[in-house]
Scaffold this active site. Sequence first.
Site, PDB file in Angstrom:
ATOM      1  N   SER A  60       0.846  -1.199   0.000  1.00 37.03           N
ATOM      2  CA  SER A  60       0.000   0.000   0.000  1.00 37.03           C
ATOM      3  C   SER A  60       0.878   1.245   0.000  1.00 37.03           C
ATOM      4  CB  SER A  60      -0.935   0.009   1.210  1.00 37.03           C
ATOM      5  OG  SER A  60      -0.198  -0.237   2.393  1.00 37.03           O
ATOM      6  N   GLU A 196      -9.294  -9.556   3.448  1.00 35.82           N
ATOM      7  CA  GLU A 196      -9.618  -8.172   3.055  1.00 35.82           C
ATOM      8  C   GLU A 196     -10.892  -8.125   2.223  1.00 35.82           C
ATOM      9  OE1 GLU A 196      -6.353  -5.920   1.477  1.00 35.82           O
ATOM     10  OE2 GLU A 196      -7.641  -4.233   0.907  1.00 35.82           O
TER      11      GLU A 196
END
Length: 278
Positions: A60, A196
């Site tokens: 990320s 997720e």
Amino acid sequence: MPSNETEPLYGGRRPGRVTVRDIAAAKARGEKWPMLTAYDALTAGIFDEAGIPVLLVGDSAGNVVFGYDTTIPVTIDDLIPLTAAVVRGTKRAMVVADLPFGSYQASPAAALQAAVRFMKEAGAHAVKLEGGIRVAHHVEELVAAGIPVMGHLGLTPQSVHAFGGFRVQGRGEAGDRLLHDAKALEAAGAFAVVLEGIPAALGARITEALHIPTIGIGAGADCDAQVLVWQDMAGLSPRSPKFAKRYADVGGALRTAATQFAEEVASGAFPTEEYSYR
Ligand code: KIV
């Protein structure tokens, strides 16, 4: 002296770095724990002092550090210095390095080569990779080499184009496939698995079925642990997903500080004598 067997993973007075044994013990005790991302020494040090037991140097970084729209362009060379900084900035947290897109998919040998770089060059304590049954042999190879592996299932960002966008995964029959994937990762030796962007009921089902901890991010309240990207959690990201609660307004605080600094420089109010050398 406090013992790692009895001290909680978060909030206890455990000596030394968090290990995979501590994480397994927390699952056995039914304890919930927090994980955050980190990309630099100073913020990692703050999270370490706050008692966050596991810090993830996530790909990320592609979004929140390097400004890309996806994690796909991120390379090992991008993440090694960030991982090394997080390791240097912490004393207690386990530091997990994300294997970026393209660094491990080709083969278990490619995965090993990538993971070894993170362990040797950055001092990472574990690595994370995305995928289920299709990477089970990769996980086995790493585990056989003595490298702790965290899995990652569901809305795995490296597959965003295959998903046709950032969409919740695992609805309907796809939930059964995700459960099989999770079991395959556990059987391959993963010590934990990130879930997720899946329905909360599926997060609960997978958590119940596994002996290793699940770490949820948009996967409901029943996961053993929860992870957030720190810039989402602290209100620095301009936009954040539905599941990311904002616990602070760091973006607002920085904007105010930068504006006050600029105005004081422009008006001559800074620096005063207090901030000058004689
Ligand atoms: O890259 C990342 O930050 C991640 C977490 C969001 C789990 O994979």
